[in-house]
Design a protein around this motif. Structure first.
Motif, PDB file in Angstrom:
ATOM      1  N   THR A   1      44.786  34.210  30.237  1.00  0.00           N
ATOM      2  CA  THR A   1      45.271  34.203  31.608  1.00  0.00           C
ATOM      3  C   THR A   1      45.070  32.799  32.169  1.00  0.00           C
ATOM      4  O   THR A   1      44.337  31.989  31.586  1.00  0.00           O
ATOM      5  CB  THR A   1      44.505  35.212  32.466  1.00  0.00           C
ATOM      6  OG1 THR A   1      43.106  34.857  32.473  1.00  0.00           O
ATOM      7  CG2 THR A   1      44.648  36.632  31.924  1.00  0.00           C
ATOM      8  N   THR A   2      45.725  32.500  33.280  1.00  0.00           N
ATOM      9  CA  THR A   2      45.462  31.240  33.972  1.00  0.00           C
ATOM     10  C   THR A   2      45.039  31.582  35.398  1.00  0.00           C
ATOM     11  O   THR A   2      45.801  32.184  36.147  1.00  0.00           O
ATOM     12  CB  THR A   2      46.696  30.312  33.977  1.00  0.00           C
ATOM     13  OG1 THR A   2      47.831  31.020  34.471  1.00  0.00           O
ATOM     14  CG2 THR A   2      46.990  29.828  32.569  1.00  0.00           C
ATOM     15  N   GLN A   3      43.814  31.239  35.735  1.00  0.00           N
ATOM     16  CA  GLN A   3      43.245  31.609  37.034  1.00  0.00           C
ATOM     17  C   GLN A   3      44.119  31.091  38.172  1.00  0.00           C
ATOM     18  O   GLN A   3      44.530  29.932  38.181  1.00  0.00           O
ATOM     19  CB  GLN A   3      41.828  31.049  37.144  1.00  0.00           C
ATOM     20  CG  GLN A   3      41.062  31.579  38.345  1.00  0.00           C
ATOM     21  CD  GLN A   3      39.651  31.026  38.379  1.00  0.00           C
ATOM     22  OE1 GLN A   3      39.433  29.850  38.650  1.00  0.00           O
ATOM     23  NE2 GLN A   3      38.686  31.861  38.099  1.00  0.00           N
ATOM     24  N   ASN A   4      44.406  31.964  39.136  1.00  0.00           N
ATOM     25  CA  ASN A   4      45.318  31.654  40.241  1.00  0.00           C
ATOM     26  C   ASN A   4      46.723  31.340  39.731  1.00  0.00           C
ATOM     27  O   ASN A   4      47.490  30.645  40.390  1.00  0.00           O
ATOM     28  CB  ASN A   4      44.814  30.479  41.084  1.00  0.00           C
ATOM     29  CG  ASN A   4      43.503  30.799  41.761  1.00  0.00           C
ATOM     30  OD1 ASN A   4      43.303  31.912  42.239  1.00  0.00           O
ATOM     31  ND2 ASN A   4      42.599  29.834  41.788  1.00  0.00           N
TER      32      ASN A   4
ATOM     33  N   PRO B   1      48.375  36.361  35.327  1.00  0.00           N
ATOM     34  CA  PRO B   1      47.338  37.335  34.969  1.00  0.00           C
ATOM     35  C   PRO B   1      47.519  37.953  33.592  1.00  0.00           C
ATOM     36  O   PRO B   1      46.647  38.681  33.125  1.00  0.00           O
ATOM     37  CB  PRO B   1      47.482  38.396  36.065  1.00  0.00           C
ATOM     38  CG  PRO B   1      48.928  38.356  36.443  1.00  0.00           C
ATOM     39  CD  PRO B   1      49.334  36.906  36.310  1.00  0.00           C
TER      40      PRO B   1
ATOM     41  N   SER C   1      47.298  27.318  39.071  1.00  0.00           N
ATOM     42  CA  SER C   1      46.051  27.195  38.322  1.00  0.00           C
ATOM     43  C   SER C   1      45.663  25.736  38.125  1.00  0.00           C
ATOM     44  O   SER C   1      46.480  24.908  37.719  1.00  0.00           O
ATOM     45  CB  SER C   1      46.174  27.868  36.955  1.00  0.00           C
ATOM     46  OG  SER C   1      44.938  27.819  36.265  1.00  0.00           O
TER      47      SER C   1
ATOM     48  N   GLU D   1      36.406  31.801  29.760  1.00  0.00           N
ATOM     49  CA  GLU D   1      36.371  33.240  30.030  1.00  0.00           C
ATOM     50  C   GLU D   1      37.756  33.858  30.206  1.00  0.00           C
ATOM     51  O   GLU D   1      37.885  35.080  30.284  1.00  0.00           O
ATOM     52  CB  GLU D   1      35.512  33.546  31.254  1.00  0.00           C
ATOM     53  CG  GLU D   1      35.836  32.773  32.494  1.00  0.00           C
ATOM     54  CD  GLU D   1      34.939  31.556  32.682  1.00  0.00           C
ATOM     55  OE1 GLU D   1      34.454  31.359  33.814  1.00  0.00           O
ATOM     56  OE2 GLU D   1      34.721  30.814  31.704  1.00  0.00           O
ATOM     57  N   THR D   2      38.802  33.031  30.278  1.00  0.00           N
ATOM     58  CA  THR D   2      40.156  33.562  30.413  1.00  0.00           C
ATOM     59  C   THR D   2      40.806  33.847  29.056  1.00  0.00           C
ATOM     60  O   THR D   2      41.880  34.443  29.003  1.00  0.00           O
ATOM     61  CB  THR D   2      41.051  32.573  31.180  1.00  0.00           C
ATOM     62  OG1 THR D   2      41.230  31.379  30.415  1.00  0.00           O
ATOM     63  CG2 THR D   2      40.456  32.227  32.539  1.00  0.00           C
TER      64      THR D   2
END
Length: 462
Positions: free
Chosen positions: A117-120, A123, A169, A175-176
């Motif tokens: 995923t890429t934060q912001n 998802p 992002s 953690e992604t």
């Protein structure tokens, strides 16, 4: 201390195999489910695309000898994923092999390929490919080694990327990545070039919209990508380590804790205010970038954070609302006649005053229960930012379900417990399109310059 000097490095961005890798990743994306797996109907196409991806990685690998172990491991992970019929991807072996924190050379490039995923951003655990460059100027390395030790911090800049990073992002976090078990994390990457470019565009538009007169140092910061990027790498260095310093919380990142979102707001604001305080000290010692860190913290917190994203548990937005309300209460910022004015001579002491309030909250929190600390945090925020008129929390402990588990207290929090003020509602309308335009922004994206004076800026915005 001088600004960073660019080191000439070989780059893969124009290599035909990088373009082929991007195409293969783009073609694989529609075949993947939310968890990264692929249905049987797509297996034949996926196998062909994974073969192309691994061939491209292998061909590009000689450009990245420092990543040999990682690139070998990621090719093996792709091949195993294909051989095991594309279930939920597991790239633990290659994630453990990728160790950018062990060689923080300024200008060093990495090829990073993971299902993540890429934060912001995105998802879905799509396969993403990123070319990035480490940003580690000598002056920053000296500060990290001498007083702000943070061995996990890796500031980075985009060279090129696939669709998951054509988003908001600005981080690369381990953690992604899709893995079978959670490893020990040893690094975290922050794209300072995107942070700086986004900041410049929004700060410019906000200044024009509000008719705000900026000191020359602030004008220089907003108009220069290099100065802004330097400010953000120093801000990020200190902010990141601040999560692991101080009396609370015992779990520095509050991972997997379910608590009212204003506690996250206070933690992020605490780290930003700590960076601000340290920047004041560094500026007094002659570190020119440190003065610009102060402006960056103020502008990003006041202008971008409160009006970015939705209003459901927007903890970064709330931190910005709290800072504005505190400064307004102190008479340091004023909104009148459709113009924002700032008492630049007093703003440093005022921001430090809010730091002191948050610091006292944390110090006293060591002696409180969890629920008691939540209540104290709410009281601090609500003293400056009016809660929603329908809030149960605003009625005090007597109205809250205090005889059950803490979950009931969290459930009683409204999605927008602290709504935007009329000032921010108006600013949101004026900046909405500008903030949306920062999606996928890079250091090369254009930023309109500031007009010569606030009257011209206000006229240009109207």
């Amino acid at each position: 201390m001088s600004n960073m000097t660019r080191v000439a490095v070989r780059t893969a961005v124009d290599h035909p195999l990088w373009l082929e890798l991007k195409r293969s990743v783009a073609d694989l994306r529609p075949l993947q489910a939310k968890d990264g797996s692929i249905e049987p109907s797509g297996h034949a196409s996926a196998r062909a695309l994974v073969a192309e991806i691994t061939s491209s990685i292998t061909g590009l690998a000689p450009l990245f000898p420092h990543d040999e172990a990682y690139l070998d491991a990621v090719v093996a992970d792709f091949r195993r994923w294909s051989a095991e019929d594309f279930g939920r991807p597991d790239f633990l072996d290659s994630l453990v092999a990728f160790r950018p924190e062990q060689d923080r050379r300024d200008g060093l490039e990495h090829l990073v390929v993971f299902p993540m995923t890429t934060q912001n951003g995105n998802p879905t655990r799509n396969v993403e490919a990123v070319l990035l460059r480490v940003v580690w100027p000598q002056w920053l390395a000296d500060l990290e080694a001498g007083r702000y030790d943070n061995a996990m911090f890796v500031p980075i800049a985009f060279v090129d990327f696939t669709d998951g990073y054509d988003t908001d992002s600005a981080v690369l976090f381990p953690e992604t990545v899709a893995v079978r078990e959670v490893p020990t994390y040893t690094w975290g990457g922050i794209f300072c070039d995107r942070e700086a470019a986004r900041f410049r565009r929004v700060a410019t538009a906000a200044s024009q919209t509000l008719g705000l007169e900026l000191p020359q140092d602030a004008v220089d910061l907003v108009e220069s990508q290099q100065l802004a990027q330097d400010a953000f790498v120093l801000w990020d260095l200190i902010h990141d380590r601040s999560h692991m310093r101080g009396p609370m919380p015992f779990d520095p990142f509050m991972i997997k804790q379910r608590m009212p979102f204003w506690m996250y707001a206070l933690e992020e604001l605490r780290c930003d205010l700590t960076a601000f305080r340290e920047a004041v000290t560094l500026a007094a010692e002659g570190v020119s970038t440190a003065r610009r860190v102060q402006f960056a913290v103020i502008f990003d917190r006041l202008f971008r954070f409160p009006v970015t994203g939705g209003r459901v548990r927007n903890y970064d937005g709330l931190g910005g609302q709290l800072l504005f309300a505190y400064l307004h209460r102190a008479g340091v910022v004023e909104w009148a006649d459709n113009r924002l004015t700032v008492d630049w001579d007093r703003i440093t002491d005022a921001v430090l005053g809010l730091y002191d309030e948050v610091d006292r909250l944390y110090r006293a929190g060591v002696d409180r229960s969890k629920v008691g600390h939540w209540l104290a945090g709410y009281a601090l925020v609500a003293a400056y930012v009016p809660p929603h008129p329908g809030s149960v929390w605003a009625k005090g402990p007597g109205a809250l379900p205090m005889d059950g588990p803490p979950k009931a207290l969290v459930d009683a929090v409204l999605p927008d417990e602290f709504p935007l003020s009329m000032f921010y509602e108006a600013l949101n309308r004026r900046l909405r399109d500008v903030i949306a335009s920062t999606k996928g922004i890079t250091a090369d994206s254009p930023v309109q310059g500031l007009a010569e004076n606030p009257t011209e800026r206000a006229a240009a915005a109207s």
